[in-house]
Structure formats: structure tokens, C-alpha cells
Design a protein around this motif. Structure first.
Motif, PDB file in Angstrom:
ATOM      1  N   ILE A 299       0.837  -1.196   0.000  1.00  0.00           N
ATOM      2  CA  ILE A 299       0.000   0.000   0.000  1.00  0.00           C
ATOM      3  C   ILE A 299       0.872   1.246   0.000  1.00  0.00           C
ATOM      4  N   GLN A 300       1.959   1.215   0.749  1.00  0.00           N
ATOM      5  CA  GLN A 300       2.855   2.373   0.796  1.00  0.00           C
ATOM      6  C   GLN A 300       3.459   2.663  -0.573  1.00  0.00           C
ATOM      7  N   ILE A 301       3.764   1.613  -1.317  1.00  0.00           N
ATOM      8  CA  ILE A 301       4.327   1.805  -2.657  1.00  0.00           C
ATOM      9  C   ILE A 301       3.271   2.355  -3.609  1.00  0.00           C
ATOM     10  N   LEU A 302       2.071   1.774  -3.566  1.00  0.00           N
ATOM     11  CA  LEU A 302       1.004   2.268  -4.428  1.00  0.00           C
ATOM     12  C   LEU A 302       0.619   3.696  -4.065  1.00  0.00           C
ATOM     13  N   CYS A 303       0.809   4.086  -2.807  1.00  0.00           N
ATOM     14  CA  CYS A 303       0.530   5.457  -2.380  1.00  0.00           C
ATOM     15  C   CYS A 303       1.355   6.472  -3.163  1.00  0.00           C
ATOM     16  N   LEU A 304       2.574   6.092  -3.534  1.00  0.00           N
ATOM     17  CA  LEU A 304       3.426   7.027  -4.269  1.00  0.00           C
ATOM     18  C   LEU A 304       2.833   7.342  -5.639  1.00  0.00           C
ATOM     19  N   ILE A 305       2.308   6.309  -6.316  1.00  0.00           N
ATOM     20  CA  ILE A 305       1.689   6.541  -7.627  1.00  0.00           C
ATOM     21  C   ILE A 305       0.480   7.448  -7.486  1.00  0.00           C
ATOM     22  N   VAL A 388       2.475   0.793 -16.256  1.00  0.00           N
ATOM     23  CA  VAL A 388       3.654   1.255 -16.999  1.00  0.00           C
ATOM     24  C   VAL A 388       3.269   2.297 -18.037  1.00  0.00           C
ATOM     25  N   VAL A 389       2.214   2.024 -18.786  1.00  0.00           N
ATOM     26  CA  VAL A 389       1.785   2.957 -19.840  1.00  0.00           C
ATOM     27  C   VAL A 389       1.451   4.318 -19.239  1.00  0.00           C
ATOM     28  N   GLY A 390       0.652   4.328 -18.196  1.00  0.00           N
ATOM     29  CA  GLY A 390       0.263   5.594 -17.586  1.00  0.00           C
ATOM     30  C   GLY A 390       1.427   6.358 -17.005  1.00  0.00           C
ATOM     31  N   ILE A 391       2.316   5.653 -16.319  1.00  0.00           N
ATOM     32  CA  ILE A 391       3.444   6.305 -15.665  1.00  0.00           C
ATOM     33  C   ILE A 391       4.397   6.938 -16.680  1.00  0.00           C
ATOM     34  N   LEU A 392       4.564   6.317 -17.831  1.00  0.00           N
ATOM     35  CA  LEU A 392       5.470   6.868 -18.846  1.00  0.00           C
ATOM     36  C   LEU A 392       4.847   8.032 -19.607  1.00  0.00           C
ATOM     37  N   ILE A 393       3.529   8.053 -19.740  1.00  0.00           N
ATOM     38  CA  ILE A 393       2.863   9.132 -20.473  1.00  0.00           C
ATOM     39  C   ILE A 393       2.844  10.427 -19.670  1.00  0.00           C
ATOM     40  N   LEU A 394       2.679  10.339 -18.369  1.00  0.00           N
ATOM     41  CA  LEU A 394       2.487  11.535 -17.537  1.00  0.00           C
ATOM     42  C   LEU A 394       3.590  12.574 -17.692  1.00  0.00           C
ATOM     43  N   PRO A 395       4.888  12.242 -17.554  1.00  0.00           N
ATOM     44  CA  PRO A 395       5.901  13.294 -17.669  1.00  0.00           C
ATOM     45  C   PRO A 395       5.970  13.920 -19.052  1.00  0.00           C
ATOM     46  N   ILE A 396       5.611  13.157 -20.086  1.00  0.00           N
ATOM     47  CA  ILE A 396       5.575  13.735 -21.438  1.00  0.00           C
ATOM     48  C   ILE A 396       4.584  14.890 -21.471  1.00  0.00           C
ATOM     49  N   PHE A 484      10.674  15.648 -13.459  1.00  0.00           N
ATOM     50  CA  PHE A 484      11.875  14.969 -12.972  1.00  0.00           C
ATOM     51  C   PHE A 484      11.604  14.249 -11.650  1.00  0.00           C
ATOM     52  N   ILE A 485      10.843  14.889 -10.771  1.00  0.00           N
ATOM     53  CA  ILE A 485      10.471  14.250  -9.498  1.00  0.00           C
ATOM     54  C   ILE A 485       9.694  12.972  -9.760  1.00  0.00           C
ATOM     55  N   TRP A 486       8.783  13.029 -10.705  1.00  0.00           N
ATOM     56  CA  TRP A 486       7.980  11.851 -11.066  1.00  0.00           C
ATOM     57  C   TRP A 486       8.850  10.726 -11.602  1.00  0.00           C
ATOM     58  N   VAL A 487       9.778  11.060 -12.493  1.00  0.00           N
ATOM     59  CA  VAL A 487      10.633  10.045 -13.103  1.00  0.00           C
ATOM     60  C   VAL A 487      11.480   9.341 -12.044  1.00  0.00           C
ATOM     61  N   VAL A 488      12.019  10.099 -11.103  1.00  0.00           N
ATOM     62  CA  VAL A 488      12.903   9.527 -10.094  1.00  0.00           C
ATOM     63  C   VAL A 488      12.140   8.678  -9.078  1.00  0.00           C
ATOM     64  N   THR A 489      10.968   9.152  -8.651  1.00  0.00           N
ATOM     65  CA  THR A 489      10.258   8.488  -7.550  1.00  0.00           C
ATOM     66  C   THR A 489       9.251   7.438  -7.991  1.00  0.00           C
ATOM     67  N   VAL A 490       8.642   7.595  -9.160  1.00  0.00           N
ATOM     68  CA  VAL A 490       7.506   6.737  -9.527  1.00  0.00           C
ATOM     69  C   VAL A 490       7.815   5.780 -10.667  1.00  0.00           C
ATOM     70  N   PRO A 492      10.281   3.851 -11.435  1.00  0.00           N
ATOM     71  CA  PRO A 492      10.789   2.499 -11.100  1.00  0.00           C
ATOM     72  C   PRO A 492       9.747   1.574 -10.455  1.00  0.00           C
ATOM     73  N   ILE A 493       8.613   2.097 -10.002  1.00  0.00           N
ATOM     74  CA  ILE A 493       7.664   1.291  -9.227  1.00  0.00           C
ATOM     75  C   ILE A 493       7.107   0.093 -10.001  1.00  0.00           C
ATOM     76  N   PRO A 494       6.686   0.236 -11.259  1.00  0.00           N
ATOM     77  CA  PRO A 494       6.163  -0.952 -11.963  1.00  0.00           C
ATOM     78  C   PRO A 494       7.167  -2.095 -12.046  1.00  0.00           C
ATOM     79  N   PHE A 495       8.444  -1.767 -12.217  1.00  0.00           N
ATOM     80  CA  PHE A 495       9.473  -2.812 -12.253  1.00  0.00           C
ATOM     81  C   PHE A 495       9.532  -3.541 -10.916  1.00  0.00           C
TER      82      PHE A 495
END
Length: 510
Positions: A299-305, A388-396, A484-490, A492-495
């Protein structure tokens, strides 16, 4: 001797009541009672897989109706979050508020949404979804109507408490969908539950701009209270209870009353052991979201997303109209129409993402060997590809939005960036929520409350530093910093979830 046997029978029946209620609370299932005398004890479940009282087996029309009404309840909450954004300057002038006080009046509603679910979610697992939803909707109507009556204090208190009550739709929509739809239809059910709510970010500012310009800003609050009252009336008529532990507890009580041969009474049903008393169940329920948040790393990990994404989303909502007013010199009404891009991104992502989620789930399930035990219990990791798809689209979208505004290029480019950002945000959070519901199928509401806490806290805090962020860095570098904050913190989570999700889910599980 007869009296002794009678007393023994009563004691035996009372023990069975306690066991059945306790098991129904936990959502367990097995065969129904074999004998009305209760010589064979057991747990209560539905009378076969096709029992019409099981929400899984309800007619599709009923499921859709309930989902849409609760979806409208979410719409009320999300509209109320942003409806005052265009009117903040007018509210600040009329109430003699500073810029920071006006921003606090905007954000405090989201803070209420952070803490409301910690009561709403567990209470829905004790008393049922419908009664809790009804009470909280009335609570929202009362406090939201109080907001414009007076000065800063009633505005702040009213916004906080109405946010807490209004969060019932957001807190219960997912669990109600899980109650009625099976795991293979998780995406479809979440898409249905989110059909209306994410129009709120667009409708809220549009309604806010029109009402504050042509009527008066107090009607922003009263209009939302009237809207909620209309949804409440529809819910009283059409919404039915869906929570399985509550339904099974009622079924157990009814069975024991009917088959107790005079020994089982309503009084005896209430006379349970201390652990089964209502006060104890309430206390256990209230502690559950906190315990899940503190003891379950998954839950703590999913909280970051959910948390960082929602915080950025509320931040964009708070400054979006200002971009077009300052950079493109649009009127308040015209700038509020730009929120359509945000609603477009959220609606497209949740509707297409929900169906795509079910397609990915079915294909991953089909790849499993015929004798694999996972076929009967597919793991939540089947939701990771969509995360993965959602997390990669957001910073774009953040880069696109920020630098388009910074360079003063055509306003449509800013809208495109916002659409991409919001689509990625909601796609990732929707898939993360499905992951959560797959893991916590019994206490979905409590788990949902736990995962949303960080999001709502960040949704409260992020807009407070938005002026300093963009005044200091501009829209280009300001949004780039967020990306940049998103890329660093979020990112890696799907992996982590794909490789070690099963081990993480096992930690803290009882």
C-alpha cells in the motif's frame, strides 16, 4: 432437566450466532446450515453460485444504474473541488482575504477528502455502503451550504467538513464496483464508476466562471448542494446494499431467527461476545485503514503513484486558468473553457483504459499453463502493464504543457499537453487501484482509504506552493521539475511490482 436442556440449546444457538456474525464480518463463505437445530455448525454463504441475492448475479441494468448514481456522487465531489477556482479573486475581495487565505479556502476541501475516507470506508464495511453513503451525502449538503455564510472561518470549516462528507462517492465507488463485478471485469467496472466524475474538473471551473460572473459566487455552493440532493434522492430509490459481509450477516441473522425454534431471538442476536459488539466492530473498522497503511508495504508503494500523481493534478487544476489569463490574455469565462482538455484526458483514459485493462488481464490469463494454480486466483501483477503505460505518459504531458505555455505558442498546444498529462495520470492511478482491489478484495474500502491519504494530503499541499514555483522557475522549468520528481520516484515502481510484487504483498498479511 428440561430446563437444563433448554438452556443448553439457547447457549448453543447463541454461540452459533456469534460464529456466523463473526464469519460474515470477515467475508468468509462455506456451505449453509444443514439443520435448523444447528447441530451442524457452519458459515453462511449464498445458496449456490447463481443466488439472485449475490450482487455478482444482479441484472446488468441494476449494476449499471447503481454504478452511475454513485458515479454522479463522485462528480459532485470533484466539481465542488474546483468550482470556486475561477471565483477565488471575487471571493477574496468580498471577504477581504489575502492570496494565501484564498488558496487555503480552495485546498482545504481536498484535505477534508484525505481524512473523510478513514471513517467512511470502515463504517461502510460495518453498517453497509448505502446507509453510510446516504448519511455522508446529507452531511456534505449541510456543510457545503454553510460555506458562503459569513467570513473566512465558516468558509474554511465548511469546505473541510463538506470535503470529508463529499468524499463518500470517491471512497465507495470502487468498492461498490468490486462488490458487483468479478475480477475479470475489474477494468469495465472501474470505467463505469468513473464515467461521470472526471467531467468534474471541466464542469467545475466552467460552472464556477459562469455563475460567479452572471449571478453571485455564493450560488456556487448552493448549486452543488442542490445537485447532491438530487443524486441523493435517486440513490434512495435505486441504490441497493452491495457489501458482502453486511449482506451475509443479515442473511445469517434471518436464518437463525427462522430456524431457532423459539430459542433464538433478536435480543440474543445482539448479545454477542465483546469482540462482536457493535462498538468493538466500529473500533476495529476505524483502525483498519491506518493499520493497512502502516503495516502493508504494498500500500505504501502504491501510495506514491496515487499520491504524487494526484498532488500534481490538483496543482495543475489550481493554476490552469491563470496560464490562459496571463499568457494568452483570455477572459475568466474563456479560460475556464480550457478545462475541457483536462476532462477529455481523464475521460478518455479511464474509459479506454478500463477496457484495455480487461483485455490485458484476459491475455495474460490465457498464457498461463492449463494446470497453473494462478488460473483460479490471478495475481494483481496482471495490472502492472497498464501502470507502466500511464506512468510513462504523464511526464511527457508535463513537459509539453509547461514549455508550450512558456514559449507562448498556440493555446491548443497547452491543451494537448494537459490532455496527455491527465491521461497518463488517471491511467496509472486506475490500474494501481485495480491492483489494490485485487489484493484486498474483502476490505476494498479501507484499503482505498489508505492509498488515497497521501494523494489528498499532497492535493492539499501542492497548490499552496504553485505561485512560488511558477513565479521562480516559470511554466517550463516549473513543470520540468515536477516531471523529474515523477521520473525519479515513480517510474521504477512498476518494475518493483512486477519482480517482487508477490513478496511485498506477503509482508504484513495475516
Amino acid at each position: 432437566m428440561a430446563n437444563t436442556r433448554e438452556e443448553q440449546g439457547i447457549t448453543s444457538s447463541s454461540d452459533n450466532i456469534n460464529a456466523v456474525i463473526n464469519d460474515a464480518e470477515k467475508g468468509k463463505s462455506s456451505s449453509i446450515f444443514q439443520s435448523p437445530s444447528f447441530e451442524t455448525s457452519g458459515e453462511v454463504t449464498w445458496d449456490g453460485p447463481n443466488n439472485p441475492n449475490d450482487p455478482y448475479n444482479w441484472p446488468t441494468a441494476r449494476k449499471i444504474t447503481i454504478s452511475l448514481i454513485i458515479s454522479l456522487s463522485q462528480l459532485v465531489c470533484l466539481m465542488t473541488t474546483s468550482v470556486i477556482a475561477p471565483a477565488l479573486p471575487q471571493i477574496a475581495t468580498d471577504l477581504n482575504l489575502s492570496d494565501s487565505e484564498a488558496q487555503l479556502a480552495f485546498s482545504i476541501f481536498v484535505l477534508g477528502q484525505a481524512f473523510g475516507p478513514f471513517v467512511i470506508a470502515p463504517m461502510s464495511e460495518v453498517f453497509g455502503r448505502k446507509p453510510v453513503w446516504v448519511v455522508c451525502s446529507i452531511f456534505f449538503i449541510l456543510w457545503n451550504s454553510v460555506c458562503p455564510v459569513g467570513n473566512l472561518r465558516p468558509l474554511i470549516i465548511g469546505r473541510f467538513l463538506s470535503g470529508a462528507g463529499g468524499s463518500c462517492g470517491v471512497s465507495l465507488a470502487g468498492p461498490i464496483a468490486v462488490d458487483m463485478f468479478r475480477q475479470k471485469d475489474r477494468g469495465k467496472s472501474l470505467a463505469l464508476a468513473s464515467l461521470f466524475p472526471y467531467l468534474g474538473p471541466a464542469l467545475g471551473p466552467i460552472v464556477g466562471g459562469l455563475v460567479s460572473q452572471y449571478v453571485s459566487w455564493p450560488w456556487l455552493f448552493w448549486a452543488m448542494s442542490i445537485f447532491c440532493a438530487a443524486v441523493l434522492v435517486a440513490g434512495l430509490i435505486f441504490v441497493r446494499e452491495t457489501c458482502k459481509p453486511v449482506l451475509l450477516r443479515l442473511k445469517a441473522t434471518q436464518q437463525l431467527r427462522e430456524a431457532g425454534e423459539g430459542h433464538v431471538t433478536a435480543t440474543m442476536v445482539k448479545q454477542s461476545s465483546p469482540d462482536d459488539r457493535l462498538s468493538s466492530r466500529i473500533l476495529v473498522g476505524l483502525k483498519r485503514p491506518v493499520q493497512l497503511l502502516l503495516t502493508r508495504p504494498i500500500i505504501q508503494i502504491l501510495c506514491l503513484i496515487n499520491g504524487i500523481g494526484f498532488g500534481m493534478y490538483i496543482l495543475v487544476l489550481s493554476f490552469y486558468a491563470t496560464v490562459f489569463i496571463d499568457q494568452y490574455h483570455q477572459s475568466a469565462t474563456a479560460s475556464s473553457l480550457q478545462y475541457i482538455a483536462i476532462a477529455l484526458g481523464s475521460t478518455l483514459s479511464t474509459q479506454t483504459g478500463g477496457h484495455l485493462m480487461d483485455i490485458i488481464f484476459a491475455r495474460l490469463l490465457a498464457r498461463l499453463p492449463e494446470n497453473s494454480p494462478l488460473r483460479d486466483s490471478p495475481p494483481p501483477e496482471f495490472r502492472v502493464p497498464l501502470i507502466v503505460v500511464g506512468i510513462l505518459i504523464l511526464p511527457i504531458g508535463l513537459f509539453w504543457l509547461g514549455w508550450s505555455a512558456q514559449a507562448h505558442i498556440a493555446w491548443i498546444m497547452v491543451d494537448i499537453g494537459a490532455t496527455i498529462f491527465v491521461a497518463g495520470n488517471f491511467l496509472g492511478s486506475q490500474a494501481a487501484l485495480a491492483y489494490l482491489f485485487d489484493e484486498f478484495s474483502t476490505h476494498t474500502a479501507s484499503a482505498g482509504a489508505a492509498i488515497r491519504l497521501l494523494g489528498n494530503l499532497m492535493g492539499f499541499a501542492f497548490p499552496l506552493f504553485a505561485p512560488q514555483l511558477y513565479d521562480g522557475l516559470g511554466y517550463g522549468w516549473g513543470n520540468s521539475l515536477l516531471a523529474f520528481i515523477w521520473v525519479v520516484t515513480v517510474v521504477p515502481i512498476p518494475f518493483v511490482l512486477w519482480c517482487w510484487g508477490e513478496k511485498l504483498r506477503a509482508i504484513g498479511r495475516k
